[in-house]
Each structure stands twice: as structure tokens, then as C-alpha cells.
Design an enzyme around this catalytic site. Structure first.
Site, PDB file in Angstrom:
ATOM      1  N   CYS B 150     -96.161  10.107  17.915  1.00 16.02           N
ATOM      2  CA  CYS B 150     -95.312   9.753  16.776  1.00 16.02           C
ATOM      3  C   CYS B 150     -93.825   9.837  17.100  1.00 16.02           C
ATOM      4  O   CYS B 150     -93.042   8.988  16.661  1.00 16.02           O
ATOM      5  CB  CYS B 150     -95.638  10.634  15.568  1.00 16.02           C
ATOM      6  SG  CYS B 150     -95.756  12.384  15.930  1.00 16.02           S
ATOM      7  N   HIS B 242     -90.007  11.507  11.021  1.00 20.38           N
ATOM      8  CA  HIS B 242     -89.304  12.107  12.154  1.00 20.38           C
ATOM      9  C   HIS B 242     -87.925  11.457  12.270  1.00 20.38           C
ATOM     10  O   HIS B 242     -87.822  10.223  12.369  1.00 20.38           O
ATOM     11  CB  HIS B 242     -90.085  11.869  13.453  1.00 20.38           C
ATOM     12  CG  HIS B 242     -91.349  12.668  13.555  1.00 20.38           C
ATOM     13  ND1 HIS B 242     -91.706  13.657  12.676  1.00 20.38           N
ATOM     14  CD2 HIS B 242     -92.360  12.628  14.483  1.00 20.38           C
ATOM     15  CE1 HIS B 242     -92.866  14.192  13.043  1.00 20.38           C
ATOM     16  NE2 HIS B 242     -93.287  13.581  14.120  1.00 20.38           N
TER      17      HIS B 242
END
Lengths: 344, 344, 344, 344
Positions: B150, B242
Site C-alpha cells: 500500500c 497513507h
């Protein structure tokens, strides 16, 4: 006998921390509190919305707050701690210096002026004598010393510990606590379950203040360090404690082990508020962490960890308590240095 | 007619997101759900502690969960989405490929293998044909494609957009959401009012996966990109999204304006889950922010902002939804690419 | 000379707090540490994932952890502090009592047994002599005393202060910190930007333990108080400090002013860990608050505030530090009471 | 043809939600935006610091904001949505009603006035005809309808569902999200790792507005319900979604099962923004939770759960999205009711 001290901006977040640190301090005695016109004339208890996690000291609570004006501060006050918004600081601090007060200031105005010492005592105590130049140029009876920005203070001691290897390039990403913006600086709706990748003019402070702090003072002039610093600043949902990711490229190679040793051995000072060791180095890769490590050395230590080789040099993390080591404690420590060096 | 698809690790956090994304998907039909032995034989409703913010689809809720074993999956299933712990993935995924299943996997095992395509369709769709090499070497009837980690997916599209300038050095600091560690991966006591400057083996993934993704495939062999990447990874108290601070040094100079244009114009693809534009570029310096921008493009867009000149080249921030674009959505998109390219 | 003390469940969250509190304690000396079989034989430093905000005491760090078994604990240990999961406590604690150890336990097993004193020293120290009944009935050389659940401890002292008015009905809503569930009890994904209106079997503890604590002991039998208590328990994103909203209906009318006075004047005890005052009463309506007030009295005080008339009687809020006053500190305080009353 | 609508206080947090809800609404068309003098004359894009999680609608972004004055609003506007600070609302709203505008207001001023209908359409749509009395008494061509406070809206529908059992006493503890205080209402330093057991004048709103909402209108006069309500209000670190713990004592006994059925079957309305079911009842004891359940019914549903017998009657929890169902959505729904009942 304790030096009589005044606090400019005494009702603010850093002002409250100053009171918390100065009240038990054996060398200083709180003798004056100033704030904005709206607070002048009130008891401190009424004027301040006290938010520090220890009660207001009783004798401070009953003091009368005055306007932030040299004429309102008693003449027997020698030392002034200042934590004003920079625009206010720029306007009123010079007047205090002219009137003979020695000012230890946390406000950002004037930090980069050629004749204003910007000091972290453990890093560049010798810059303090720039005061002589300052007095010559400005004709002040008093004097002015500044401490750097909270995010600058966090990483500069670790760079100073590595300076012997020849600092060339530094990248630094900051994860900064909300208290750095003052009590109302970050709304809860901005920051819960969020992060903000921008803090106005903060990156510039890390990049320029660090070069001044690491510079050389030859007794007459201050030359800045040539290291290039690039900062990326983020606000995150922590109360206190700025965490920073640092990459350093040096002229001479430095292993993580050598860097750890250099940090652990970096000189502390024999001042009351200077912790020993100055830099607490962690073996564990997941430290330092803000909530776990911000109170090391009563909030005056720098914590470092995660030292490793990167493709480009050295890489590590560091942390400091932003309102103690990074603000109020920094000003108090500069006050101790002024006293030790005979300026008070 | 929809391709019949199975989900390995269907009760986990990414498995639940896979169900959420696949259930309304016109090209795929959920036909098998597997989990650990403890869940095998139960209704999905009982087996999963459902935590996604939309209800369990009714028909999925009533499906029986099987063990994660090719023999337990119906033969008319063609496509397998896998989100298993890497140690489990390493053990069971090859068996599915041997048995003829085409596997789109989010598990980290095998990502760096020479004959496993690691694909972000908008970045390196042509790597998919590494499957031919893979089949030759392994004798599989099925095939395996992986999506990256990710935190890798978040910044690689922005690098790809800048590749024409000649990528040389990249520094990246990540501020990662807790969902990246799985539902129970980060305890609340670890992260409230805190940040953790370490995520096990995460830095290595950013550094190595990015070079593979940006590499060249000549039809026979894949050469990795020569860019040097150094990552510093932090966990912060955000749920999803993120955020990354990136510094890029390029062979040819690139202005922030040119970089913004390159990102805005970077090719999207004509696949259902690929957003248009792929990279949403913000003018405001304080964006992207996780809570505000993680759902852009239904969680499949990359957001970028804060582009500026650093002393060393270009500097900016980027963001992606880590469990959609960074995990479940990435696998689904690879499934769409497999279909488009005739592998299903 | 200090009483030699053992800690059962020494590696857990409450076990770590016990070490933090006992290490500097003049009356007790840490002489044994037990944990699960997996930890037995290891140094405490290796066995525990230390998470308290002060370093592991050096001498404790080097102690060898044993299994939780009376045969593994040195004979010269007199006092046992126990903080075990209740199922484990139910199994092993009686064996310690049989073998002659005096046990001060935080584990929930047995709290409601007729012959087990459930004690908050400032509230019902006289219940301690139920130990005589207990020894008669069970034939123990040792003894067992329990402290109540953390959420019970928070509000019962305020009820005790009001008991003279005749307690009839109590409604209490709790806002409980995540540390109450143990280090891994609440995942970050469950609680960031969230609240959970349920804590398994917690409501029952507030409702029944409070009646036992406020009951009368006539030297032979303990009668529970007749007050009816209804609790509603919530988990919120705070680290430490349980906040509770309380409504009390009394037989005799009590004004908020009289209630404040009753709380402020409520007897403290002359035990080392008992703060003076026991109940800190705030004038400001917005206090107590967990982060601001949980460390009052070194985490052993009860804070109260917001006292006002409701349509049904009295209404107020109270707060206590759940892992100090509500758990480890509660057991230590019971240890001090055992010592003072000659049971050691 | 769509009713032309103006929004007073369009730049605020609720104003932005109103725009988000009204922009796609088929029955209403945004035709005027007002704000404070400082914003008048600016494009909405410049005037508003847009913080909602969907982009500003393009046509709204280009509208010119005017002062909050009936003379500044085009005559062909029929309906006014108002979300002003109550002191401003008290000053300017009556002028709009005099000038013939029909006002659906979220501002708290005037909510308890005898001739102002305070309406949750699913609960007391019939109160709307109090407008006739209002027009008689005030000589208005326009009209005014108010929606209640966000914390009142959350629990009153559940009480309405139980009204047939004879409501006697209600205790309610609230766990309120920070958005309820407006964008800058709660600073991050106040609420991270904390809870505040006080919200100014909030408790009074729950206690009095609920009695008015549950009252009877005989066509001439409104009599308030006789239920006694006592509220205790807390602010916690959640972004959106007020969670409430409720205890209800009724004249006739009601089992949890009967209460669940009464809530599930409680009438929804045939208005666009009224969800079906109105009250979503959970079986699981740990639901509803703010982050998981606040968007049920597009943020317009009430969620309930944890129904159980208390020593005093019934006990349960409920939840609603405070800025949708509790504010902007409530005003829009009242707008739909005004339209359906021929007031537009």
C-alpha cells in the site's frame, strides 16, 4: 539571590509553561506578568485560561497582569522571558532592550538578524557574545537572545553531534504535535483522523535557523553553516512532542554505530535545565515515540533512534517536547546561560 | 457473462474490502470464499467479524466459507483474489496456480520474484506478460500477478509521471494509517496521542518494489529501474489513507509547474476501477489530507500537492486510500487488466 | 523491614503498574514475579513488553519470571499482588491462600463471594475483617482481599460521601479509557473517531460491586446496601481516566452545595497511598476531564464536578485514573491496609 | 418546478452541509447565499473555507454572497434555510418572515416560543400548523419553522416510538461529536485523549425541546409533554455522530422486545429525505457506534441498540449524524414538509 524576571505573553500556552518552569526555579523569581490590553489590570487567575497539567501557583495566580510595555514592568526586573506573537514581538521587544532589560525570547521575530544570537546552549553557547556586537550596533543597555523554533530545536542537536563528519545535505520530515500551534491553533475537526502536510513558514525556519545555529562566530561576525537542509512539515494528532525523520549526508562516512556514539557522548552543559545526557539514544527501532518519550529529562532531552544506513548516508529519527525543550524550556535555559555568562 | 471469482482470506480486513468492491462489480461474480480452518464450514456471516462501513451483501453473508485449498474451490471459478498473511500465501498460492487458477494477489510473498509480474495497471501494464515467462518456468496452467504494498502504490504513480525527467534519487517519509496493519494490527494504547517511527520491513518494500514497478520488460526479462529510494515509515493515528512526503532528484531539471502538469496529464486507463484523472493535483499547499481526500475517485485516485522546489530538486506530498487503491482495489484492478488482456 | 511481595501476572498492563508503584514503596519489596508458562524462566526484561512511561527498574529487569504457582514463589514472600485474567485467577489464587500467602487481588473472580472482602480502604476498611470468616470457612492460613473494578472504584467514593442522605437510586453512564481493557484490548481501528456503547459484563460490576462496598459488616455477615444502580458503559478514545456521569436519588434531599461539602470533607485515611483530600471537587462545570485531572493525588484521587440539581435529585460527574486508583494502586492500598491491620 | 431557496449563514459548517444536501435536491434550487458583512460581495468560493468531503458544486462556487438582509435576497426566493449563530438569528430571522419568506431554521433562537413550530417531521408533523397561529399573532406573510438541537433530535424519535407506554422519566447521557460545536468550536488541545463533561446550555435543550416536540397541538395551542428529562452532556473525540445512553421509565411496562418492535415499526414519512426505516435497531449490544453507523440512511436515520431491562425500566443507546439528521438535513426535511403541506 534570585534574578527578578518578567514574562511577556504570560497568558498564552508558552507563557503558562514558562510559569510552570520558573515557579520552582531557584535562580529566577517571577516578578511581572504582561499580556494584551484586554487582560491588563486583571488577576492572573482571571486573565489566563490555565491549561497546564499542574495547578496555577498560588502567588502567581494573585499577581496583577499589566500591558506589554516596558513602563509597566518594575525597574528591579532584570530578565524578561518573551513569548509573543511575532508581529507583537517585533514591535515591543526592542523597547525592552533599549530600556535595559535582558530579553530571552521565544518569539520568531528577529531570529535571523545578524546581531541577534540564536542559541541552543548545548550547541552554540559561544554565539551569546554576539550581544556585544548587538549592543554596539543598536546602542542597547539591555540585550536580546532568541531560541529557535520548536521543530528546529528537535533535530539541530543531533546534527551538531555529527558536525565533525562534515554536514552536507539534510532531508527532514516532521510529525508535529498540535500544541506547537498554540491552544486554539488547530481545531479538532482539522486533525482528528487526519494529518496536514503543511505548516505555514515552518519549513523555512528549519532550513535557515539550523544553518545559523551550526555557524561559526569569530567574535565579530557570524558565518552560517553551509549545510543544505530541506524540510517537509506535517501536523498530526498528538498533543505534545515533535517527531522527525532525518537523512544526513556527510563529507566523511559515518556508520550508524559511530553516529550513535557521537550522539550519546555529545556534551551536555552544567546548567540546571540541561539534561544529562542531552541526547537519549534508543536501540529499539520503533523509538522514540511522542507519548512515550517526550518527558525524558523532564522534557528537556532530545531522543534519537532508528539509526541506520540509507542509500545516501545516515538515516534516523529524533524527538523533543515542543513546548518544553522546544519553547518555554529553551528560553529558560537561555536565561540560565545569560546568568552564567554574567549578563544578569 | 461475469467471471467467477474466489477470495482467499475473505474474512480479513482486505478480504472484506474485496467483497465490498466485487459485489457490485459487473465483470466478476463472487463464487468462493476461503479462510482459516477455524472458519471453514461456517456461513460467512458467522465467520467474519464484519467491519466495513456498508452492510454485508445478503448473498455473500449466506455463502459457506471453505478452507484455503484449491480442492475446496469449485472448478468453474477462474479468478482468485488473494489477501493472505505472506507466510500462508507463500504456502498455498502456488498450488492454486498449478491447478489452473489465475491469481491476483495482494499478499507480499513472491512480489520480488523475477517471473512474477508486480503491477499497477496505469504504471506498468506491459509487465503483465511476464506471465508467459512464468508459465514457461513454472509449468503453471494458471498464473500469478501481484500488486505492490500500500505504501509503494501511493507514491509510485507520481514517480512514473516524472520518469521522463530521469529519476535519480528519492527520499520518502510516510505517515501511514492504522488500517494498513489489519484490524488488530495496532492497539489503541500504542497510537492514541502518539506516532510510531517504524513499520517492520515496510521501508524495504518501498525501496525495492518501486524499482521493479518502474523497470523495463523486454518480453523476456525485467530490468529494475536504477533510481535509489530511501524510505522512512511512520504509523500515525489515522484510520485510512497513507500520506507521503517525497523528494525527487532528476537528471533533467523539472519545475514544480512542469511536475504538476506531468502528474495531471499522466495516463489513466480504460479499466472500470481506474479513475480519471489518475492523479488529482491540488493547488493548495495543505492538501492532500487523509480524511479529506482519501475517497477521491472512489478511493482509487492518487492525490498530490505541495509541489515546490527544494534545495535538491522537487518536493511534494501524495496520498492514497491504503485499503482500496493500496490493497483490495489494486487487486481488483489487476483482475480487470487480466480480463482485458485475455488471461481470463 | 519491608514486607516481601510477589506479583502474579507481572508482565501485563496492571502488573507493570504494580512494579512502578511498588519499586519505590518503603513498606514493600518486590521479591517474586510470575507470568504464564511462556514467560517462565526468562528475565523480566525479556518477558515483559514494558509499556509504562518510566523505565523498568534495573533490579526488577534482572529478576527471573516464574510460572504462576505457589511452589515457584519463595517461602519468605508474605504478600501477593495478583492481576490475572479472571479465569486464571479463579484457578490459581485459592492455592496461594491455602499455602499461607496473603493475597491482594485486582482480578474479578470471587469479588462477590460472601466471605471475600471487597475493599476500598477509604470507604469500607472495616470489611477487611471478613478475613476471619473466610479463614474459618475455607481453612486458609493465608487470606484474600479484592479491590473492585476500575469503573466501580471511580464512583463509589462519591456515593459513600452521600450515604448519610440515604441512597436510593443511581444512574451512571461511563466514558472509559482504553487502558481499562489491557494493552491489546481495544484495537485502534475500533476506537479512533468512534465510541463503543458496550463493555462486556462491565455494567453488572458497577451495579453489584457498589452495593457490596456500601454494605454493612456486623463482624459475622455482610449485608449489601439496598441502593439500586443502573449503569451504561461506553469505551471512548482516551488513554487513561474513566469519566462518569452520575445521577443520585436520596431519601433526604441534598443540595449541590451540601453534596460538594460532603465530598470535600469525606475522610481520607492515614495510609501512604491514600491522597488528601480523597475527593477533589471542582467548581468549574467542565471539570473533571480525563487528560487534565487523572493524575491528581498521584493518580489516587477521585475528582468530582458539575454538581447540580436534576429533576430527580442530584447530578454530577466524577473521574479516577483507572490503572492507578482503579487497579494497581487499589491493590497496593489494600496491601497497606492489610499491613496496618496486622494481617502481614 | 423547483422552489427557489436561500441559505442564511451559507459559509458556516451547517451552511456547507445545506449546500451539499440542496445542490442535488430535485425540489429546491439554491438561489441566494448570505453570510456576514465580511463575506458580502465575494464569490462563494472565496468567502467559504470549504471543508465538506465533496467538492463545492461549480455553480454554487461562482455565486455572489450577500449580506444577511431580506433586501439583499431576490424576491423570487420563496424558502429560506437558516443556520445562524442564535444571537444573529434572533435579530434577522423575523425580518425575513415579515417580508414574506418561509424560513426553515436550525438556529436555536425562538425554538421554545409558543407560536413557533419546533418540528421533526416523523414525530410531530402536525405541529407545523402552528404557523397559522404564528401568522395571526405576528402578522407575518412568511412563516418560521425550527428544527431542534442535534442532541435532541437523536433521542426524541426513540421516545416518540415509546410514547404509547406513557413516558414518565428519562435520563440521557450524551457522547457528542466535535462537529456539533462548529468548525472551530473545539480545539484539538481540548479534546485529543480527553472528554469534556459539559456543553454550555446543551442539557437544557434536551430537557425542554423534547417536551415541546412530544407535546399535543389542538389546532390552537400547544401543550408540552409532561415527561421529566434529565440530561448530562459530554464532548468526546469523534468527528460526527452523537451517541446517547438513554433510560426511560414508562407508566405501562415495556419489555426490550416490545420496545425494539415499536422502534422498528415507528412510522417513516413519504418525504424525500426521510429514511425507511426511520429507526434502525441493532441486535448486537455494541452498536450503534458513531463511525460505523452515522451514515445509515444517508445520515438521516436514527440508530438504536443495546435495549435491555434496567432496574428502573428500559435502557438503550441511540445515535444520529449530528450535522445531517441533527442540523442541515433536519432543516431540509422541514423544507420538504412545508412544501408537501402547501406552505410554499
Amino acid at each position: 539571590m534570585a534574578v527578578r524576571a518578567g514574562i511577556l505573553g504570560a497568558t498564552g500556552a508558552v507563557g503558562q509553561r514558562l510559569i510552570q518552569l520558573l515557579e520552582p526555579h531557584p535562580a529566577f523569581e517571577i516578578a511581572a506578568l504582561t499580556a494584551s490590553e484586554a487582560s491588563a489590570g486583571k488577576d492572573y487567575r482571571q486573565a489566563a485560561k490555565w491549561r497546564v497539567d499542574s495547578p496555577i501557583p498560588d502567588d502567581v495566580a494573585d499577581m496583577t497582569v499589566t500591558a506589554t510595555d516596558p513602563d509597566e514592568v518594575p525597574d528591579d526586573v532584570d530578565l524578561i522571558f518573551s513569548s509573543l506573537p511575532s508581529s507583537v514581538g517585533a514591535e515591543v521587544e526592542p523597547g525592552f532592550c533599549e530600556d535595559g532589560y535582558v530579553v530571552s525570547s521565544n518569539s520568531s521575530n528577529g531570529r535571523m538578524d545578524d546581531d541577534i544570537p540564536l542559541v541552543i546552549p548545548e550547541v552554540n553557547a559561544d554565539h551569546l557574545d554576539l550581544i556585544e556586537v548587538q549592543r554596539d550596533e543598536r546602542g542597547w543597555d539591555g540585550a536580546m537572545v532568541k531560541n529557535p523554533n520548536c521543530s528546529t530545536i528537535t533535530f539541530v542537536p543531533t546534527l551538531a553531534a555529527l558536525a565533525e563528519y562534515g554536514l552536507e545535505k539534510v532531508h527532514v520530515a516532521t510529525l508535529q504535535a498540535v500544541s506547537g500551534a498554540g491552544y486554539d491553533g488547530v481545531s479538532s475537526m482539522e486533525i482528528i483522523d487526519n494529518a496536514i502536510p503543511y505548516i505555514g513558514s515552518e519549513e523555512d525556519k528549519l532550513e535557515t535557523e539550523s544553518r545559523k545555529l551550526l555557524g561559526e562566530f569569530d567574535g565579530a561576525e557570524l558565518s552560517h553553516n553551509s549545510v543544505d537542509v530541506s524540510a517537509s512539515c506535517n501536523r498530526i494528532p498528538t498533543i505534545d512532542g515533535h517527531l522527525e525523520n532525518v537523512w544526513v549526508e556527510t563529507a566523511d562516512e559515518v556508520t550508524p554505530e559511530a553516529a550513535m556514539a557521537a550522539m550519546e557522548d555529545y556534551d551536555s552543559l552544567d546548567l540546571r535545565s540541561s539534561p544529562d545526557p542531552l541526547i537519549h539514544v534508543f536501540d529499539q527501532p520503533d523509538r522514540p515515540q511522542p507519548r512515550m518519550d517526550r518527558t525524558l529529562g523532564d522534557g528537556m532531552a532530545i531522543a534519537a533512534g532508528g539509526l541506520q544506513q540509507s542509500p545516501f548516508g545516515l538515516q534516523y529519527n529524533c524527538l523533543a517536547h515542543n513546548t518544553i525543550r522546544g519553547a518555554a524550556g529553551a528560553s529558560v535555559l537561555n536565561g540560565e546561560l545569560l546568568l552564567e555568562n554574567g549578563y544578569l
